[in-house]
Design a protein around this motif. Structure first.
Motif, PDB file in Angstrom:
ATOM      1  N   GLU A 151      -6.924   2.849  38.865  1.00 41.63           N
ATOM      2  CA  GLU A 151      -5.501   2.695  38.566  1.00 41.63           C
ATOM      3  C   GLU A 151      -4.912   1.519  39.342  1.00 41.63           C
ATOM      4  O   GLU A 151      -5.401   1.166  40.407  1.00 41.63           O
ATOM      5  CB  GLU A 151      -4.747   3.968  38.947  1.00 41.63           C
ATOM      6  N   SER A 152      -3.843   0.970  38.798  1.00 45.29           N
ATOM      7  CA  SER A 152      -3.153  -0.145  39.451  1.00 45.29           C
ATOM      8  C   SER A 152      -1.865   0.323  40.107  1.00 45.29           C
ATOM      9  O   SER A 152      -1.249   1.301  39.675  1.00 45.29           O
ATOM     10  CB  SER A 152      -2.806  -1.227  38.430  1.00 45.29           C
ATOM     11  N   HIS A 192       1.965  -1.167  41.334  1.00 50.52           N
ATOM     12  CA  HIS A 192       2.833  -2.259  40.912  1.00 50.52           C
ATOM     13  C   HIS A 192       3.996  -2.556  41.853  1.00 50.52           C
ATOM     14  O   HIS A 192       4.859  -3.366  41.508  1.00 50.52           O
ATOM     15  CB  HIS A 192       3.363  -1.973  39.506  1.00 50.52           C
ATOM     16  N   GLU A 203     -16.081   0.024  41.406  1.00 47.05           N
ATOM     17  CA  GLU A 203     -15.810   1.224  40.598  1.00 47.05           C
ATOM     18  C   GLU A 203     -17.071   2.070  40.432  1.00 47.05           C
ATOM     19  O   GLU A 203     -17.010   3.302  40.536  1.00 47.05           O
ATOM     20  CB  GLU A 203     -15.241   0.823  39.238  1.00 47.05           C
ATOM     21  N   GLU A 260      -9.778   8.258  46.840  1.00 44.91           N
ATOM     22  CA  GLU A 260      -8.822   7.680  45.901  1.00 44.91           C
ATOM     23  C   GLU A 260      -8.859   6.154  46.024  1.00 44.91           C
ATOM     24  O   GLU A 260      -8.975   5.628  47.136  1.00 44.91           O
ATOM     25  CB  GLU A 260      -7.415   8.177  46.206  1.00 44.91           C
ATOM     26  N   ARG A 281      -7.137   2.327  44.396  1.00 41.72           N
ATOM     27  CA  ARG A 281      -6.132   1.643  43.584  1.00 41.72           C
ATOM     28  C   ARG A 281      -6.375   0.140  43.640  1.00 41.72           C
ATOM     29  O   ARG A 281      -6.827  -0.395  44.644  1.00 41.72           O
ATOM     30  CB  ARG A 281      -4.712   1.923  44.078  1.00 41.72           C
TER      31      ARG A 281
END
Length: 109
Positions: free
Chosen positions: A2-3, A5, A40, A50, A52
């Motif tokens: 996930e990114s 922002h 990944e 987790e 990011r």
């Protein structure tokens, strides 16, 4: 992966996770694009960690707040404390060793 922002979202993510990885890249960085799938794939071995992705062009404050001056950068945190950092050249074998060691330490505590 996930990114994130915003710098606020990144700060919250880093502070709240027991063990987390922040992958910092830029859209025009070919090394970043080559390294991301490797990271990944490695993270599949550590489902409890987790991770990011952060676009340094989208969040330029990352340079000052996290001292990221070059990409790609892989930062590992536990509850807001930086435990490991590699930038520009990130050997996957070394990253795997660090993740294994930190994951064991964090989960044994």
């Amino acid at each position: 992966m996930e990114s994130i922002h915003s710098i606020e979202e990144l700060n919250t993510f880093v502070d709240d996770q027991g063990l987390s990885i922040v992958f910092v890249s830029r859209p025009g960085c070919s090394v970043c694009h080559g390294l991301l799938p490797q990271v990944e794939n490695l993270l599949e071995l550590y489902p409890q960690i987790e991770a990011r992705q952060v676009n340094a062009d989208e969040i330029p404050q990352i340079a000052g707040r996290f001292s990221v001056m070059t990409v790609p950068a892989v930062l590992i945190y536990s509850k807001g404390k930086e435990l490991f950092r590699k930038a520009r050249f990130v050997p996957i074998g070394e990253l795997n060793q660090q993740l294994a060691k930190l994951n064991h330490f964090i989960n044994e505590s």
